[in-house]
Design a protein around this motif. Sequence first.
Motif, PDB file in Angstrom:
ATOM      1  N   TYR A 286       0.992  -1.095  -0.481  1.00 34.82           N
ATOM      2  CA  TYR A 286       0.084  -0.205   0.253  1.00 34.82           C
ATOM      3  C   TYR A 286       0.927   0.994   0.467  1.00 34.82           C
ATOM      4  O   TYR A 286       1.512   1.268   1.196  1.00 34.82           O
ATOM      5  CB  TYR A 286      -0.749   0.241   1.006  1.00 34.82           C
TER       6      TYR A 286
ATOM      7  N   TYR B 169       0.538   5.540   0.464  1.00 31.29           N
ATOM      8  CA  TYR B 169      -0.514   6.851   1.175  1.00 31.29           C
ATOM      9  C   TYR B 169       0.676   7.374   1.204  1.00 31.29           C
ATOM     10  O   TYR B 169       2.314   7.479   1.240  1.00 31.29           O
ATOM     11  CB  TYR B 169      -0.368   6.498   2.640  1.00 31.29           C
TER      12      TYR B 169
ATOM     13  N   PRO C  55      -3.454  11.352   6.715  1.00 33.12           N
ATOM     14  CA  PRO C  55      -2.648  10.876   5.262  1.00 33.12           C
ATOM     15  C   PRO C  55      -3.446  10.315   4.001  1.00 33.12           C
ATOM     16  O   PRO C  55      -4.459   9.819   4.857  1.00 33.12           O
ATOM     17  CB  PRO C  55      -2.321   9.415   6.205  1.00 33.12           C
TER      18      PRO C  55
ATOM     19  N   TYR D  33      -4.885   7.861   1.168  1.00 30.37           N
ATOM     20  CA  TYR D  33      -4.810   6.526   0.495  1.00 30.37           C
ATOM     21  C   TYR D  33      -4.377   7.002  -1.121  1.00 30.37           C
ATOM     22  O   TYR D  33      -4.953   7.874  -1.886  1.00 30.37           O
ATOM     23  CB  TYR D  33      -6.034   5.766   0.305  1.00 30.37           C
TER      24      TYR D  33
ATOM     25  N   TYR E  38       4.470   7.236   2.051  1.00 33.88           N
ATOM     26  CA  TYR E  38       4.727   6.024   3.034  1.00 33.88           C
ATOM     27  C   TYR E  38       4.184   4.706   2.037  1.00 33.88           C
ATOM     28  O   TYR E  38       3.104   4.760   1.559  1.00 33.88           O
ATOM     29  CB  TYR E  38       3.705   5.302   4.183  1.00 33.88           C
TER      30      TYR E  38
ATOM     31  N   ARG F 108       0.166  -4.993   4.207  1.00 32.96           N
ATOM     32  CA  ARG F 108      -0.467  -5.258   4.746  1.00 32.96           C
ATOM     33  C   ARG F 108      -0.777  -6.807   3.997  1.00 32.96           C
ATOM     34  O   ARG F 108      -1.371  -6.965   2.992  1.00 32.96           O
ATOM     35  CB  ARG F 108      -1.007  -4.586   4.685  1.00 32.96           C
ATOM     36  N   PRO F 109      -1.212  -7.745   5.415  1.00 31.29           N
ATOM     37  CA  PRO F 109      -2.143  -8.551   4.572  1.00 31.29           C
ATOM     38  C   PRO F 109      -3.562  -8.563   4.053  1.00 31.29           C
ATOM     39  O   PRO F 109      -4.071  -7.153   4.670  1.00 31.29           O
ATOM     40  CB  PRO F 109      -2.257  -9.455   5.704  1.00 31.29           C
ATOM     41  N   GLY F 110      -4.537  -9.179   3.642  1.00 33.44           N
ATOM     42  CA  GLY F 110      -5.245  -8.786   2.695  1.00 33.44           C
ATOM     43  C   GLY F 110      -6.602  -9.155   3.470  1.00 33.44           C
ATOM     44  O   GLY F 110      -8.147  -9.429   3.462  1.00 33.44           O
ATOM     45  N   THR F 111      -5.902 -10.315   4.354  1.00 30.85           N
ATOM     46  CA  THR F 111      -7.446 -10.796   5.918  1.00 30.85           C
ATOM     47  C   THR F 111      -6.919 -10.180   7.237  1.00 30.85           C
ATOM     48  O   THR F 111      -5.876 -10.376   7.294  1.00 30.85           O
ATOM     49  CB  THR F 111      -8.034 -12.472   5.212  1.00 30.85           C
ATOM     50  N   THR F 112      -7.867 -10.287   7.596  1.00 31.71           N
ATOM     51  CA  THR F 112      -7.851 -10.753   8.970  1.00 31.71           C
ATOM     52  C   THR F 112      -7.053 -12.157  10.100  1.00 31.71           C
ATOM     53  O   THR F 112      -6.696 -11.868  10.984  1.00 31.71           O
ATOM     54  CB  THR F 112      -9.185  -9.830   9.779  1.00 31.71           C
ATOM     55  N   SER F 113      -7.358 -12.809   8.780  1.00 32.91           N
ATOM     56  CA  SER F 113      -6.751 -13.766  10.086  1.00 32.91           C
ATOM     57  C   SER F 113      -4.977 -14.472  10.664  1.00 32.91           C
ATOM     58  O   SER F 113      -4.208 -12.863   9.591  1.00 32.91           O
ATOM     59  CB  SER F 113      -6.989 -15.369   9.005  1.00 32.91           C
TER      60      SER F 113
ATOM     61  N   TYR G 253      -1.639  -9.064  12.476  1.00 36.82           N
ATOM     62  CA  TYR G 253      -1.077  -8.173  11.651  1.00 36.82           C
ATOM     63  C   TYR G 253      -1.112  -7.365  12.123  1.00 36.82           C
ATOM     64  O   TYR G 253      -1.818  -6.832  13.226  1.00 36.82           O
ATOM     65  CB  TYR G 253      -2.075  -8.400   9.793  1.00 36.82           C
ATOM     66  N   LYS G 254      -0.321  -5.801  11.652  1.00 33.24           N
ATOM     67  CA  LYS G 254      -0.243  -4.529  12.114  1.00 33.24           C
ATOM     68  C   LYS G 254       0.328  -3.725  11.299  1.00 33.24           C
ATOM     69  O   LYS G 254       0.156  -4.541   9.982  1.00 33.24           O
ATOM     70  CB  LYS G 254       1.418  -4.524  12.419  1.00 33.24           C
ATOM     71  N   TYR G 255      -0.238  -2.279  11.339  1.00 34.09           N
ATOM     72  CA  TYR G 255      -0.586  -1.370  10.629  1.00 34.09           C
ATOM     73  C   TYR G 255       0.799  -0.427  10.933  1.00 34.09           C
ATOM     74  O   TYR G 255       1.312   0.022  11.708  1.00 34.09           O
ATOM     75  CB  TYR G 255      -1.455  -0.598  10.603  1.00 34.09           C
TER      76      TYR G 255
ATOM     77  N   PHE H  30       3.912   1.734   9.276  1.00 37.93           N
ATOM     78  CA  PHE H  30       4.095   2.861   8.347  1.00 37.93           C
ATOM     79  C   PHE H  30       5.613   2.938   8.301  1.00 37.93           C
ATOM     80  O   PHE H  30       5.327   3.838   7.205  1.00 37.93           O
ATOM     81  CB  PHE H  30       3.075   4.552   8.559  1.00 37.93           C
TER      82      PHE H  30
END
Lengths: 115, 113
Positions: free
Chosen positions: B34, B36, B44, B46, B87, B91-96, B99-101, B103
């Motif tokens: 991603y 930003y 920020p 997108y 930035y 990030r992964p595409g799912t919440t399984s 996962y961290k955000y 920057f």
Amino acid sequence: KAGVTQTPRYLIKTRGQQVTLSCSPISGHRSVSWYQQTPGQGLQFLFEYFSETQRNKGNFPGRFSGRQFSNSRSEMNVSTLELGDSALYLCASSPNRAGVLYEQYFGPGTRLTVT
Amino acid sequence: DAKTTQPTSMDCAEGRAANLPCNHSTISGNEYVYWYRQIHSQGPQYIIHGLKNNETNEMASLIITEDRKSSTLILPHATLRDTAVYYCIVRPGTTSGTYKYIFGTGTRLKVLA
């Protein structure tokens, strides 16, 4: 569509006080995340809410808390404010479906100054 | 720790293409790239994201290498309003799973008149 709105935009508090910041996500967005931005530490993730549940959490002390309401609006609270809590607090919403992560749309932020 | 590495700063002449590199050598198979940007004191914004194919939208193009270990954001005709911190995050595409955000410090792009 209206963007993410945050209130208030600016706030001055004294050490030891507590503060509540509000975020209204883009209509239809169910995920809301909060970030703290300071010159020294940059953009740091605080927590994320989805459907009123905290789904993810960053490495911040328990003085930082949040919640999300049934209309997806979110609030974050900081108790016992410290000088180091002075920062720009950013809220971001995302058009998440359950289990899927999408891009985030950020609000303008709340500038908090602790004196 | 950030999973991406970006140059601290770059300059670009107005009207020229701005090419912003990002290294993400530890990217996982289910992670997206991603981009930003943050214009001074604003939230920020997108820009674009991709998994493995090159992507283009009205703002920019994203070129991801075949091994996915690096990418380049291209602003085809930079203007003074493109001056910002850019930035790159993964990030992964799912919440399984977890996962961290994160920057990172970003690249400060200055577009010169």
